[in-house]
Structure formats: structure tokens, C-alpha cells
Scaffold this motif. Sequence first.
Motif, PDB file in Angstrom:
ATOM      1  N   VAL A 188      23.320  88.764 -61.086  1.00 52.93           N
ATOM      2  CA  VAL A 188      22.682  88.713 -59.773  1.00 52.93           C
ATOM      3  C   VAL A 188      23.728  88.558 -58.668  1.00 52.93           C
ATOM      4  O   VAL A 188      23.594  89.140 -57.585  1.00 52.93           O
ATOM      5  CB  VAL A 188      21.637  87.578 -59.714  1.00 52.93           C
ATOM      6  N   VAL A 189      24.776  87.796 -58.921  1.00 48.62           N
ATOM      7  CA  VAL A 189      25.829  87.620 -57.926  1.00 48.62           C
ATOM      8  C   VAL A 189      26.618  88.914 -57.726  1.00 48.62           C
ATOM      9  O   VAL A 189      26.954  89.279 -56.594  1.00 48.62           O
ATOM     10  CB  VAL A 189      26.787  86.477 -58.331  1.00 48.62           C
ATOM     11  N   PRO A 213      24.114  92.532 -49.286  1.00 46.88           N
ATOM     12  CA  PRO A 213      25.355  93.296 -49.373  1.00 46.88           C
ATOM     13  C   PRO A 213      26.410  92.591 -50.224  1.00 46.88           C
ATOM     14  O   PRO A 213      26.454  91.356 -50.296  1.00 46.88           O
ATOM     15  CB  PRO A 213      25.805  93.414 -47.911  1.00 46.88           C
ATOM     16  N   ARG A 214      27.229  93.380 -50.887  1.00 46.70           N
ATOM     17  CA  ARG A 214      28.391  92.856 -51.612  1.00 46.70           C
ATOM     18  C   ARG A 214      29.618  92.939 -50.698  1.00 46.70           C
ATOM     19  O   ARG A 214      29.635  93.741 -49.778  1.00 46.70           O
ATOM     20  CB  ARG A 214      28.631  93.694 -52.874  1.00 46.70           C
ATOM     21  N   PRO A 215      30.662  92.138 -51.012  1.00 44.82           N
ATOM     22  CA  PRO A 215      30.734  91.174 -52.123  1.00 44.82           C
ATOM     23  C   PRO A 215      30.023  89.871 -51.794  1.00 44.82           C
ATOM     24  O   PRO A 215      29.885  89.493 -50.639  1.00 44.82           O
ATOM     25  CB  PRO A 215      32.238  90.952 -52.274  1.00 44.82           C
ATOM     26  N   ASP A 223      21.069  81.060 -52.281  1.00 45.89           N
ATOM     27  CA  ASP A 223      20.281  81.941 -51.426  1.00 45.89           C
ATOM     28  C   ASP A 223      18.913  82.197 -52.079  1.00 45.89           C
ATOM     29  O   ASP A 223      18.814  82.411 -53.289  1.00 45.89           O
ATOM     30  CB  ASP A 223      21.039  83.270 -51.255  1.00 45.89           C
ATOM     31  N   PRO A 224      17.835  82.204 -51.300  1.00 48.05           N
ATOM     32  CA  PRO A 224      16.509  82.466 -51.868  1.00 48.05           C
ATOM     33  C   PRO A 224      16.421  83.797 -52.614  1.00 48.05           C
ATOM     34  O   PRO A 224      15.666  83.914 -53.591  1.00 48.05           O
ATOM     35  CB  PRO A 224      15.592  82.462 -50.638  1.00 48.05           C
ATOM     36  N   ARG A 225      17.173  84.794 -52.170  1.00 44.55           N
ATOM     37  CA  ARG A 225      17.151  86.085 -52.863  1.00 44.55           C
ATOM     38  C   ARG A 225      17.719  85.962 -54.270  1.00 44.55           C
ATOM     39  O   ARG A 225      17.224  86.602 -55.205  1.00 44.55           O
ATOM     40  CB  ARG A 225      17.929  87.130 -52.053  1.00 44.55           C
ATOM     41  N   ALA A 231      15.007  84.262 -61.300  1.00 45.28           N
ATOM     42  CA  ALA A 231      13.773  83.784 -61.920  1.00 45.28           C
ATOM     43  C   ALA A 231      12.937  84.953 -62.445  1.00 45.28           C
ATOM     44  O   ALA A 231      12.345  84.867 -63.532  1.00 45.28           O
ATOM     45  CB  ALA A 231      12.971  82.960 -60.911  1.00 45.28           C
ATOM     46  N   HIS A 232      12.895  86.046 -61.689  1.00 37.41           N
ATOM     47  CA  HIS A 232      12.124  87.217 -62.115  1.00 37.41           C
ATOM     48  C   HIS A 232      12.699  87.810 -63.399  1.00 37.41           C
ATOM     49  O   HIS A 232      11.948  88.116 -64.341  1.00 37.41           O
ATOM     50  CB  HIS A 232      12.138  88.264 -61.000  1.00 37.41           C
TER      51      HIS A 232
END
Length: 248
Positions: A188-189, A213-215, A223-225, A231-232
Motif C-alpha cells: 500500500v505504501v 501520488p508517489r513517492p 493516512d486514512p487512505r 483493511a480492504h
Amino acid sequence: MRGVTRRFGQMVALEKVDLEIAAGEFIALVGPSGCGKTTLLRMVADLATPSAGEILVGGASPRQARQARQLGLVSQRPAVLPWKSALADVTFTKQIARRPGYPSAGLLQDFGLAGHEYKRPGELSGGMLQRVNIASAISHDPDVLLMDEPFSALDEMRREEIGDWLGEELRKRPKTVLFVTHHIDEAVVLADRLVVFSRSPGRVLDIVEIGSPRPRTQSFRSDPRFVRAAAHVRGLLSGATSKRHAEG
């Protein structure tokens, strides 16, 4: 990837996988053990062929992409030469590819191997060996980077440090990345999208877009995202595992 299926005798490892990856995109493949993630990566690397379906890399076959030195491969186990120093091993990849790529000594320094450049594999720890392996794979600056559990031999702190470094390096020199991992948080990161596979035979359960956006640094974990995506994915994989246990 269009309708990609891979069989081993009567066993179906992957079934009808469809996936389109944009140039410069970072895709992570996650799923239960044995779901075909590494098999799919090996087919892109021209180390195996689909039983059905088609794989194209920039409009070319995996074999053509490999012969054009467009691919860099990082395996789970370090593929280093026992008689070469770390510096010589990284430089050797560039000599084979005939591409200037990154400065070898600078790359090793970025990987935390300053002072170890002239050591051979027998003088390096397992984590150091894998860092040399990663450096060798990207030394010729390939267009497509294929990574199969590349950080599995590293401790958590070093894993996060190299993940941050990889994210920053991809900002400076964008590449298309296909990344196999069991580490959901890491995926995810690092990734733009996560392709989540079912248990064997591997099918795509969902494609999760991170939308940031990365990085990204490790601070993105708050972060909530990040929380929602992780979790999903865990929910999807928990469902796949529970179903397998019920059937067993």
C-alpha cells in the motif's frame, strides 16, 4: 495480460488473468501463498510461458523485451556471483546489458553498503546479499522492473528504509514495476494499485487503487487512505483464506 492462464499438468495455477499496466505505473501483486503471483511475474520475465492467453510488454513479447534488455528481475534469493565483489557484481550486469545505467558505487552507497563494496557474498549477511541483488537488477536502468518478494530477507527497519529509497528513485527515474509481496502494508505504501488474487487457481479478486501520488514515506501509514486500502485488502484475503479452510 489478456486471458492469461497457466497450468502445471492437471493443476491450474492461474486462470484468465486480465491486467493492463501503464508505463511508469507501480503494480503490487498480493494474495495467498500458491495463488500464482510469482508464476505470473516469471511469465512476464520470459522464464515461463502461458498455457493460454497473451502477455505483451510495450507491444512486444516477453522474449523480445528480455532480449532488448528492457527487464530487470529481482528474485527472492540473491542471484549474485560467489567469486565477485558486490561492486563487480553490480557492474557486471551493466556490462551484459550494454547500458550505462546507474553509477555502481553510488548505488551501493544508497543501499547502505558503503564500506562493503569489495566484499564477496561469503562475507556479507543475508540482508546485505539481497541488497546487492536489488542493486544488480536495477543497475542497467531497465524500463520494467520485476520484483519477487525483494525485501523478504531484510529486517523491518531496513525494509522500510529501502522501500523509501526505491520510491524516491522511481520518482527520479520512472519505471514500470511489477512487485510480488505478502506484505500488505508495504504494497500500500509503494504501489499505485494492488492486484489481489484468490487462492489457487489464482483469479483477480479486486484491483485496489491507492489514490495518493508517489513517492510515499512510512508516515503514509497514518493516512486514512492507507488505513482503508490495507483493511480492504486484508478483508479480501481473510475471506479467501477462510473459504479455503472451510473447504479443507
